[in-house]
Design a protein around this motif. Structure first.
Motif, PDB file in Angstrom:
ATOM      1  N   LYS A   1      -2.903   5.605  -3.010  1.00 47.60           N
ATOM      2  CA  LYS A   1      -4.081   5.101  -2.300  1.00 47.60           C
ATOM      3  C   LYS A   1      -4.469   3.684  -2.720  1.00 47.60           C
ATOM      4  CE  LYS A   1      -6.055   9.689  -1.463  1.00 47.60           C
ATOM      5  NZ  LYS A   1      -5.640   9.719  -0.049  1.00 47.60           N
ATOM      6  N   LYS A   2      -3.482   2.879  -3.043  1.00 43.94           N
ATOM      7  CA  LYS A   2      -3.717   1.467  -3.330  1.00 43.94           C
ATOM      8  C   LYS A   2      -2.396   0.719  -3.274  1.00 43.94           C
ATOM      9  CE  LYS A   2      -4.643  -0.087  -7.368  1.00 43.94           C
ATOM     10  NZ  LYS A   2      -5.264  -0.415  -8.641  1.00 43.94           N
TER      11      LYS A   2
ATOM     12  N   TYR B   1       0.826  -1.207   0.000  1.00 36.49           N
ATOM     13  CA  TYR B   1       0.000   0.000   0.000  1.00 36.49           C
ATOM     14  C   TYR B   1       0.860   1.257   0.000  1.00 36.49           C
ATOM     15  CZ  TYR B   1      -3.507   3.480   1.206  1.00 36.49           C
ATOM     16  OH  TYR B   1      -4.325   4.586   1.197  1.00 36.49           O
ATOM     17  N   ASP B   2       0.472   2.214  -0.835  1.00 39.49           N
ATOM     18  CA  ASP B   2       1.171   3.493  -0.919  1.00 39.49           C
ATOM     19  C   ASP B   2       0.149   4.609  -0.738  1.00 39.49           C
ATOM     20  OD1 ASP B   2       3.866   4.877  -1.947  1.00 39.49           O
ATOM     21  OD2 ASP B   2       2.153   5.923  -2.842  1.00 39.49           O
ATOM     22  N   SER B   3       0.419   5.518   0.192  1.00 41.73           N
ATOM     23  CA  SER B   3      -0.540   6.577   0.525  1.00 41.73           C
ATOM     24  C   SER B   3      -0.725   7.558  -0.625  1.00 41.73           C
ATOM     25  CB  SER B   3      -0.087   7.318   1.786  1.00 41.73           C
ATOM     26  OG  SER B   3       1.212   7.857   1.606  1.00 41.73           O
ATOM     27  N   LYS B   4       0.302   7.758  -1.448  1.00 40.97           N
ATOM     28  CA  LYS B   4       0.178   8.695  -2.560  1.00 40.97           C
ATOM     29  C   LYS B   4      -0.787   8.170  -3.618  1.00 40.97           C
ATOM     30  CE  LYS B   4       3.454   9.274  -5.688  1.00 40.97           C
ATOM     31  NZ  LYS B   4       4.706   9.687  -6.349  1.00 40.97           N
TER      32      LYS B   4
END
Length: 533
Positions: free
Chosen positions: A108-109, A103-106
């Motif tokens: 969002k998936k 998961y990557d916050s930038k």
């Protein structure tokens, strides 16, 4: 009691608002503090400059990707003997719940910066030798994708869409498991408009008696899919013909291919009824006359000024219309003719094929519902040739669309990718490269501290449609998303017909004019009456 409440309230406000400290500060500076008027033009110029610099970074990254892709193609040796299992590639449909994604916050998936992933449409065999060679050479794009991402931490999705149908995405991510998977990158607006220049299109629809049953159903769906391939920089209209030729809707000239105009034409298609005999000569004469009239009467900013084209959809068996074409010989040098033979039946379609080949167009057969999606955009291959021969490059920005991962509204900037190898006598289009830019990222350039509470910024496209505006909101619903306009301190849901009555769920956002928000209903109604809109 009231006085006591007043005293307690004043004491509370004095304590926590810091009013005394503020008064003291202003007293100490004395005449050194003064009010100055803000320069609105300067603020706009500064925001425009900051936004341009931000977008230029994305455009530079895109140009690096295109340059790298064309160099890779130039050095690549095509292998006609490639088979399945000989090429390594990540299928995005197989990455759902994969351990390699995190998961990557930038974004969002769950993604992976280590590689790119590939989507191939269900209609395409992934073991095809053309696809395998494309997958092999395009895998080398990962390096430039990674470098772009490292150089600009704000960079979002990077794409390469192949003319053969596969799409490579960076960073790698999983594809939706919703079935059936009907996604085809060649039918996305960013690919279509990145691979061809603007066009003025007149669609001629055969509704003679032979166009009945399944053939008529295929015809109606094909015209709707053809309209879908057009964007707001294109101009279009459609007419039906049998013994006589008539405009298909209330539109009686070429109009911008906005969502609203395409909706009018799509609705008119549903009302078509077959009958009588087809008169192709009358249809072509009608088309050439309309092009002449439009060129004579149009304003300088109207029309595509690039490609003029007639698209004929018929089951064949029509007259050859050579006398009409001879009469409009000079016009036919500027107007291309594309023909589609509709239906699976023994009606001769040689006249349609000859017509398209003679007048610099393309002939296509659509024999069933299943072939519409892949066959309807065959005309783009022809329109991309002049761009390829001249190595034409122009950055194209698409309308905003809703990102399914939750990144909000995104636009795509694109550039074409060409095959310029020495073995290839003429340069040809290989695909389109694109990078996403979010509306949220654009809004970071807004000087909110200067604009203040009552001020706001907005942006419009060259065609006058909103890019962002504080009264334009995106709302999520069970069936998708829709746009909501803030007017008279109330939220009203936007429909393409400007009847603000109910929510309209959209696969792509409509073209919202600035006047839909900035001018109140009563004023707009008076303006409409005054100018007979």
């Amino acid at each position: 009691m009231a006085m006591k409440l007043r005293d307690e309230l004043l004491e509370f406000l004095n304590k926590y608002s810091g009013i005394h400290a503020l008064k003291k500060a202003y007293t100490e500076v004395g005449d050194k503090v003064k009010l100055t008027a803000l320069d609105g033009e300067q603020i706009v110029s500064k925001m425009s400059s900051d936004l341009s610099k931000k977008l230029e970074k994305t455009m530079e990254a895109l140009k690096r990707s295109v340059t790298a892709a064309e160099k890779i193609i130039e050095d690549y040796k095509y292998n006609p003997d490639l088979r399945e299992g000989k090429v390594d590639w990540l299928n995005s449909k197989d990455l759902l719940n994969s351990s390699m994604l995190h998961y990557d916050s930038k974004f969002k998936k769950e993604i992976s910066f280590a590689a790119s992933s590939v989507h191939i449409p269900v209609e395409i065999y992934d073991g095809n030798v053309e696809i395998l060679n494309g997958l092999r050479w395009s895998s080398n794009l990962d390096k430039v994708f990674q470098e772009n991402s490292e150089n600009d931490p704000e960079l979002l999705w990077q794409y390469f869409g192949s003319l053969n149908g596969f799409m490579r995405m960076y960073p790698a991510n999983s594809w939706t498991d919703i079935q059936p998977d009907l996604f085809d990158v060649r039918q996305r607006p960013w690919f279509i408009h990145g691979s061809s220049s603007p066009k003025t299109m007149l669609i001629l629809i055969d509704i003679s008696g032979s166009m009945h049953g399944l053939t008529m159903s295929i015809l109606k769906m094909a015209v709707k899919m053809l309209l879908y391939t057009l964007g707001e920089n294109d101009y279009v209209n459609a007419a039906s013909f049998k013994n006589k030729v008539t405009w298909m809707s209330c539109l009686n000239t070429f109009v911008p291919a906005t969502r609203r105009n395409k909706k009018l034409l799509s609705e008119a298609i549903n009302d078509l009824v077959e009958g009588e005999m087809a008169n192709l000569s009358a249809a072509l004469e009608f088309a050439f006359k309309e092009f002449r009239t439009f060129e004579k009467d149009k304003q300088p900013w109207e029309g595509s000024n690039c490609n003029q084209m007639i698209v004929i959809l018929s089951d064949g068996g029509t007259d050859e219309a050579w006398e009409v074409l001879k009469h409009y010989k000079e016009d036919s040098k500027k107007v291309r003719i594309f023909t589609y033979a509709i239906g699976a039946h023994p009606v001769p379609y040689i006249p349609l094929k000859t017509l398209a080949c003679t007048y610099r167009g393309y002939f296509t057969i659509i024999s069933s519902m299943g072939t519409i999606r892949t066959r309807i955009q065959e005309y783009l291959k022809v329109l991309s040739r002049p761009m390829a021969l001249n190595i034409a490059r122009e950055y194209h920005w698409t309308n905003f669309y809703m990102d399914p991962s939750g990144l909000g509204m995104l636009t795509v900037v694109t550039l074409p990718v060409y095959n310029k190898t020495k073995d290839n006598r003429n340069p040809s289009l290989v695909g389109v490269m694109g990078i996403d830019v979010s509306m949220k990222n654009m809004m970071t350039t807004e000087p909110k501290f200067q604009v203040g509470f009552v001020g706001y910024s907005f942006a419009i496209t060259r065609n006058g449609y909103l890019v962002f505006h504080p009264n334009l909101h995106i709302k999520i619903g069970q069936a998708g998303y829709f746009l909501s306009l803030r007017r008279n301190d109330k939220d009203v849901n936007f429909t393409p017909d400007s009847k603000f009555s109910q929510a309209t769920y959209l696969d792509n956002p409509p073209d919202v004019d600035l006047l839909d928000i900035e001018i109140t209903d009563s004023i707009r109604e008076n303006v409409s009456k005054r100018f007979n809109f």
